[in-house]
Every structure is written in structure tokens, then in C-alpha cells.
Design a protein around this motif. Sequence first.
Motif, PDB file in Angstrom:
ATOM      1  N   VAL A  30      31.944 -16.564 -76.300  1.00  0.00           N
ATOM      2  CA  VAL A  30      30.719 -15.837 -75.946  1.00  0.00           C
ATOM      3  C   VAL A  30      30.942 -14.353 -76.242  1.00  0.00           C
ATOM      4  CG1 VAL A  30      29.174 -15.288 -74.012  1.00  0.00           C
ATOM      5  CG2 VAL A  30      30.347 -17.492 -74.081  1.00  0.00           C
ATOM      6  N   ASP A  31      29.904 -13.619 -76.683  1.00  0.00           N
ATOM      7  CA  ASP A  31      30.168 -12.201 -76.980  1.00  0.00           C
ATOM      8  C   ASP A  31      30.273 -11.396 -75.694  1.00  0.00           C
ATOM      9  OD1 ASP A  31      27.904 -10.201 -76.527  1.00  0.00           O
ATOM     10  OD2 ASP A  31      26.822 -11.854 -77.473  1.00  0.00           O
ATOM     11  N   ARG A  32      30.925 -10.226 -75.799  1.00  0.00           N
ATOM     12  CA  ARG A  32      31.291  -9.472 -74.587  1.00  0.00           C
ATOM     13  C   ARG A  32      30.092  -9.146 -73.703  1.00  0.00           C
ATOM     14  NH1 ARG A  32      35.031  -6.525 -71.788  1.00  0.00           N
ATOM     15  NH2 ARG A  32      36.657  -7.253 -73.186  1.00  0.00           N
ATOM     16  N   HIS A  33      29.012  -8.677 -74.316  1.00  0.00           N
ATOM     17  CA  HIS A  33      27.883  -8.266 -73.481  1.00  0.00           C
ATOM     18  C   HIS A  33      27.347  -9.425 -72.648  1.00  0.00           C
ATOM     19  CE1 HIS A  33      27.043  -4.633 -76.279  1.00  0.00           C
ATOM     20  NE2 HIS A  33      28.147  -4.537 -75.588  1.00  0.00           N
ATOM     21  N   LYS A  34      27.139 -10.533 -73.343  1.00  0.00           N
ATOM     22  CA  LYS A  34      26.622 -11.706 -72.638  1.00  0.00           C
ATOM     23  C   LYS A  34      27.621 -12.168 -71.583  1.00  0.00           C
ATOM     24  CE  LYS A  34      24.014 -14.428 -75.617  1.00  0.00           C
ATOM     25  NZ  LYS A  34      24.251 -15.332 -76.712  1.00  0.00           N
ATOM     26  N   ALA A  35      28.887 -12.231 -71.979  1.00  0.00           N
ATOM     27  CA  ALA A  35      29.918 -12.740 -71.072  1.00  0.00           C
ATOM     28  C   ALA A  35      30.011 -11.878 -69.813  1.00  0.00           C
ATOM     29  CB  ALA A  35      31.270 -12.780 -71.782  1.00  0.00           C
ATOM     30  N   THR A  36      29.922 -10.560 -69.986  1.00  0.00           N
ATOM     31  CA  THR A  36      30.059  -9.673 -68.825  1.00  0.00           C
ATOM     32  C   THR A  36      28.924  -9.903 -67.832  1.00  0.00           C
ATOM     33  OG1 THR A  36      30.894  -8.023 -70.365  1.00  0.00           O
ATOM     34  CG2 THR A  36      30.459  -7.273 -68.142  1.00  0.00           C
ATOM     35  N   VAL A  37      27.717  -9.953 -68.349  1.00  0.00           N
ATOM     36  CA  VAL A  37      26.561 -10.110 -67.456  1.00  0.00           C
ATOM     37  C   VAL A  37      26.621 -11.477 -66.768  1.00  0.00           C
ATOM     38  CG1 VAL A  37      24.045 -10.222 -67.369  1.00  0.00           C
ATOM     39  CG2 VAL A  37      25.172  -8.521 -68.813  1.00  0.00           C
ATOM     40  N   LEU A  38      26.982 -12.475 -67.549  1.00  0.00           N
ATOM     41  CA  LEU A  38      27.082 -13.832 -67.024  1.00  0.00           C
ATOM     42  C   LEU A  38      28.127 -13.915 -65.903  1.00  0.00           C
ATOM     43  CD1 LEU A  38      25.641 -16.270 -68.611  1.00  0.00           C
ATOM     44  CD2 LEU A  38      27.999 -17.019 -69.034  1.00  0.00           C
ATOM     45  N   CYS A  39      29.298 -13.408 -66.181  1.00  0.00           N
ATOM     46  CA  CYS A  39      30.385 -13.479 -65.188  1.00  0.00           C
ATOM     47  C   CYS A  39      30.062 -12.600 -63.984  1.00  0.00           C
ATOM     48  CB  CYS A  39      31.725 -13.040 -65.794  1.00  0.00           C
ATOM     49  SG  CYS A  39      32.271 -14.093 -67.119  1.00  0.00           S
ATOM     50  N   GLY A  40      29.566 -11.395 -64.254  1.00  0.00           N
ATOM     51  CA  GLY A  40      29.223 -10.493 -63.146  1.00  0.00           C
ATOM     52  C   GLY A  40      28.183 -11.147 -62.241  1.00  0.00           C
ATOM     53  N   GLY A  41      27.210 -11.804 -62.846  1.00  0.00           N
ATOM     54  CA  GLY A  41      26.143 -12.467 -62.087  1.00  0.00           C
ATOM     55  C   GLY A  41      26.704 -13.621 -61.262  1.00  0.00           C
ATOM     56  N   ALA A  42      27.566 -14.414 -61.897  1.00  0.00           N
ATOM     57  CA  ALA A  42      28.131 -15.579 -61.195  1.00  0.00           C
ATOM     58  C   ALA A  42      28.968 -15.115 -60.001  1.00  0.00           C
ATOM     59  CB  ALA A  42      28.978 -16.403 -62.159  1.00  0.00           C
ATOM     60  N   VAL A  43      29.761 -14.079 -60.212  1.00  0.00           N
ATOM     61  CA  VAL A  43      30.591 -13.579 -59.112  1.00  0.00           C
ATOM     62  C   VAL A  43      29.693 -13.060 -57.986  1.00  0.00           C
ATOM     63  CG1 VAL A  43      32.247 -11.805 -58.408  1.00  0.00           C
ATOM     64  CG2 VAL A  43      32.576 -13.010 -60.580  1.00  0.00           C
ATOM     65  N   PHE A  44      28.590 -12.418 -58.385  1.00  0.00           N
ATOM     66  CA  PHE A  44      27.741 -11.807 -57.360  1.00  0.00           C
ATOM     67  C   PHE A  44      27.159 -12.847 -56.392  1.00  0.00           C
ATOM     68  CE2 PHE A  44      23.937  -9.814 -55.544  1.00  0.00           C
ATOM     69  CZ  PHE A  44      24.585  -8.774 -54.886  1.00  0.00           C
ATOM     70  N   VAL A  45      26.931 -14.056 -56.883  1.00  0.00           N
ATOM     71  CA  VAL A  45      26.427 -15.104 -55.987  1.00  0.00           C
ATOM     72  C   VAL A  45      27.394 -15.257 -54.801  1.00  0.00           C
ATOM     73  CG1 VAL A  45      25.948 -17.579 -55.785  1.00  0.00           C
ATOM     74  CG2 VAL A  45      25.252 -16.322 -57.854  1.00  0.00           C
ATOM     75  N   PHE A  46      28.675 -15.222 -55.113  1.00  0.00           N
ATOM     76  CA  PHE A  46      29.674 -15.383 -54.049  1.00  0.00           C
ATOM     77  C   PHE A  46      29.862 -14.091 -53.249  1.00  0.00           C
ATOM     78  CE2 PHE A  46      30.204 -18.840 -56.892  1.00  0.00           C
ATOM     79  CZ  PHE A  46      30.474 -19.910 -56.058  1.00  0.00           C
ATOM     80  N   THR A  47      29.568 -12.965 -53.909  1.00  0.00           N
ATOM     81  CA  THR A  47      29.586 -11.691 -53.183  1.00  0.00           C
ATOM     82  C   THR A  47      28.525 -11.730 -52.080  1.00  0.00           C
ATOM     83  OG1 THR A  47      30.362 -10.509 -55.120  1.00  0.00           O
ATOM     84  CG2 THR A  47      29.301  -9.186 -53.414  1.00  0.00           C
ATOM     85  N   ILE A  48      27.393 -12.360 -52.396  1.00  0.00           N
ATOM     86  CA  ILE A  48      26.329 -12.471 -51.384  1.00  0.00           C
ATOM     87  C   ILE A  48      26.869 -13.214 -50.158  1.00  0.00           C
ATOM     88  CG2 ILE A  48      24.071 -13.526 -50.869  1.00  0.00           C
ATOM     89  CD1 ILE A  48      23.307 -13.087 -53.784  1.00  0.00           C
ATOM     90  N   PHE A  49      27.596 -14.303 -50.413  1.00  0.00           N
ATOM     91  CA  PHE A  49      28.157 -15.068 -49.281  1.00  0.00           C
ATOM     92  C   PHE A  49      29.083 -14.186 -48.446  1.00  0.00           C
ATOM     93  CE2 PHE A  49      28.029 -19.253 -51.933  1.00  0.00           C
ATOM     94  CZ  PHE A  49      26.635 -19.208 -51.889  1.00  0.00           C
ATOM     95  N   ALA A  50      29.936 -13.422 -49.143  1.00  0.00           N
ATOM     96  CA  ALA A  50      30.897 -12.572 -48.417  1.00  0.00           C
ATOM     97  C   ALA A  50      30.164 -11.467 -47.667  1.00  0.00           C
ATOM     98  CB  ALA A  50      31.908 -11.989 -49.392  1.00  0.00           C
ATOM     99  N   ALA A  51      29.115 -10.912 -48.318  1.00  0.00           N
ATOM    100  CA  ALA A  51      28.389  -9.792 -47.718  1.00  0.00           C
ATOM    101  C   ALA A  51      27.636 -10.223 -46.459  1.00  0.00           C
ATOM    102  CB  ALA A  51      27.421  -9.194 -48.739  1.00  0.00           C
ATOM    103  N   LEU A  52      27.250 -11.487 -46.428  1.00  0.00           N
ATOM    104  CA  LEU A  52      26.475 -11.962 -45.280  1.00  0.00           C
ATOM    105  C   LEU A  52      27.353 -12.611 -44.205  1.00  0.00           C
ATOM    106  CD1 LEU A  52      23.326 -13.443 -47.063  1.00  0.00           C
ATOM    107  CD2 LEU A  52      23.696 -11.149 -46.162  1.00  0.00           C
ATOM    108  N   SER A  53      28.656 -12.478 -44.371  1.00  0.00           N
ATOM    109  CA  SER A  53      29.572 -13.148 -43.441  1.00  0.00           C
ATOM    110  C   SER A  53      29.576 -12.545 -42.050  1.00  0.00           C
ATOM    111  CB  SER A  53      31.007 -13.079 -43.965  1.00  0.00           C
ATOM    112  OG  SER A  53      31.130 -13.831 -45.116  1.00  0.00           O
TER     113      SER A  53
END
Length: 462
Positions: free
Chosen positions: A342-365
Motif C-alpha cells: 500500500v502506498d505511504r499516504h494511504k497506509a498512514t491514514v488507514l493505520c492511524g484510523g484503525a489505531v484510533f478506534v482502540f484509542t477511543i476505547f482507552a480514552a473512555l476507560s
Amino acid sequence: MTEQRGNWTSSAGFVLAATGSAIGLGNLWKFPFITWENNGGAFVLVYLVCIAAVGLPIMMAELLIGRKTQKSAVGALREAVGPGWGLVGGWGVLCGFILLSYYTVIAGWSLFYFTRTIGWTTSGFPTDLPMGDLFGQQVSNAPLQLVMSLGFSVATVSVVYFGVQKGIERIARLFLPILFGILVLMLVSALGMSGSGEALTFIFRPSFSELEPAGILEALGHSFFTLSLGMGAMITYGSYIDRNQSIVKASAMIVVLDTLIALVATVIMFSVIFSVAGMAEQVGGSTVGMLFISLPELFYTEVPFGTLLGPLFYVLVALAALTSTMSLLEVVTSYVIDEHGVDRHKATVLCGGAVFVFTIFAALSFSGVPFLSTLAVFEGKTGWFETADHFVSNWMLPTGGLAITIAAGWFMTREATEGELADRTAPGWFRYDLWRFFIRYVSPIAVAAIVVAVFFFGVDFS
Ligand code: PFF
């Protein structure tokens, strides 16, 4: 291949980026706290030994695996060691993913305290607001937590989006000198305080009767976390190193700088704490207490030039966190780029977005959300955030580190590692055989001790 892949523009650029990864909340938040808990002196000495005897050899091992293969964690281990070893790289990527998801939440707190301290500096410190209450309010305020961690995630993604040179290296070159500058200012101010002598004695005068065996393991465990080892971050950064650069020299610099900053941060915090009557008794309670409960108030009541240094301190925490989160996101992103094309731009947004889903869980803990606030997998750890932290610090980093050590010491040939370390760039003091001894015997035994302590004796590093 080297051309298509991003490369650091210079050796200084790389050292700054890797040092930026190493210097983070671990230095400013965890190290002072565990030094406090373990009664200072002897613990600090043991920590220095762990850094030199275990951290440094593994740092060299990770960097050499990366540079040799020019690949990120999964591909690098697969190519350097053998097909099955890709799994160890995958374990590292997963570890980076989880660590990033909750590290971002703590980083977000520094943004909150930055805005608060700016407010206090301009319109006065509220004497009727207990800092413990303020911390409790902010951490349980769900929308606030989401906004701050989203802000921090966006910052991280924006850096990694621009790649190794234009993103990561550029930001490290800009931010690390600022970070060092702020620390020097704070150190000067702290050393002028009445408690600095007592602080220096506490930190640097060893008294071995006060160190428990668990403290030794804690020092060892922390040396992994603080140097960003055990999950392929340094393999990934190593994959962008030029052949003309000495991995030995770079490793030594990263390790020395990271240690220096941890010590300076500790001297600063303890000088402040020892200067205030009764403060030493109050601090013990929690890891976050020192950074977000004790210090904010002290800036406005005790620290010389505190109205200026208060906001600057939280800028420092945020910058240190950002140079670490970008390395964590790079571990995940570079895996997707290298292994899935995957190219860098797409990969970064994709990975950043996926991680953020779990950041939401941590933030609401901490907001009383069912499951996220109540999850109880490990004894004494409640909620998603604490569970994730416990899992990463206790289970993932030590096992990943053990596997990497064994890979470099026992599964890679002497020729393969010697060619990367003992080349013409190696400094005169370096002895390859010494490194090989440490990576084959000392590091695996030490790291295995952590794994055994966690698995069989329930020792807790989180
Ligand atoms: N070394 C960072 C700290 O001390 O806060 C934490 C960390 C960052 C660990 C990046 C691992 C990593 F890949």
C-alpha cells in the motif's frame, strides 16, 4: 531498493529521530515514579547497569537487523533469521498498535494541562481547585478525552504521512533541540530550589538495603520500554540507516541521551518535591500523580519562574510523546507498506484510523462506560486502558524482546552480525566478541528472568 525506500538524510537526523522515539512518557512519567517507589539510589544504579548490559546490546541488534534487510519488523526478521520469524515481527507490530492506542490518551492529557497552565499563567492560579479533583474531572470527561486524543492522533498521522525524511526526521530535528532547551531551563530552576541537594542524594546515593529484588526486574523491564525495544521500532528505524553510518556509535548515543534525559527529568521533579514540606508523603499514590497532580500546583506556588515553566513543561511532555507516537505509528504503517504494497499516504491514514478506534476505547476507560471502564482480565487492573497497558508492558515487550535477542544471538550467523557492527565505521572501543557474548548470554538470561517473573510470580511492570 535503497533508493525507493526512505532514508535518513544524515547520521544526526537518524540519531535524533531514534532518540525522539526513546525519550517519551517513559522518561518523564514512568522513570521518576518507579525511582520514587524503589527508593532512589540503588535502583538508579541497577537501572544504569541494565541499560548498558541489556538495553545497549539489544539496541544494536534491532538496528542491525533493520539495516541489513532494509525492511520493517516482519520482513526484516523473516529475511534475517528465517520464515517463521516473521511472526515475531507481527507480534511487534501488534504491540506497537496497542501501545500507540493508549499512549495517545496520556499524550492527550498533556494537551489539556498545556491549555490549563496557559490559562493560569495569564489569569492566575485557582487556589480553590484541588489538583486531584481537576485530574479526576478531565480524565472522566468523555468528550474532552476524545477531542484531545483525536488531536494527538491527527498530529501523529500528519507527521508519518510525510515519510521518513520530510515527516519523522524533520520533526525530530525541530522538536528535540526545543525539548533539550526546555529541560535545561527547568534543570537550572530546579537546582536553585532548596530541595535539590536532598533530591540529588536520593537519586545518586545507592543504599542497597532499600532495593527489593522486584526492583531489579522493574529496572530491567523499564529499560526495554524506555529504549523502545522489544517490538521492532528500532528494527524499522534501522531499516532507513545508510551503510556509511556506524550502528554502534548511533546506538551508544541514543542510549546515553535517553538515560541522561530520564535522570534530568527525575532531578527536576524530585528537587521540586523535596522543596515542599509534606509533599514527599503525598506523591507516592499513583504514576500519573506526580506529572499531572503534584507538579501543576507546584509550578504556581514554588518553582522559580514557574508561571513560565509550567506551560513549557507540558509542551515538553507533548513533544516527547509525539516523537514517540510517530515511531509507533511508523512500525505499523511501514509493515502495511512493505508487506501489503500500500502506498505511504494511504497506509498512514488507514493505520492511524484503525489505531484510533482502540484509542477511543482507552480514552473512555475512565468515564464509567460499561465494559471499557469495568473490564477486569488481570488482577488489580480495571478497565480497557489499564488492561492494555498491563498486557503490553508485562507480556508483549518482554516476550518480543526475548525473541529478538535469541534471533540475533543464536539464529543469525556470526558473519551476518559482525558485518553490520564491526565494519570500518565502528569506533575504536567496540569489541564485537563482547557484544556477541552479551547478546547470546547476558541479555537472553536477563530478559527470560522478566518473562519468568511475570508468568510465574505475577510481578507487575505496568
Ligand atoms: N520509549 C518510549 C518512552 O519511553 O516513552 C515508549 C515507546 C515508544 C516504546 C516507541 C516503544 C516504541 F516503539
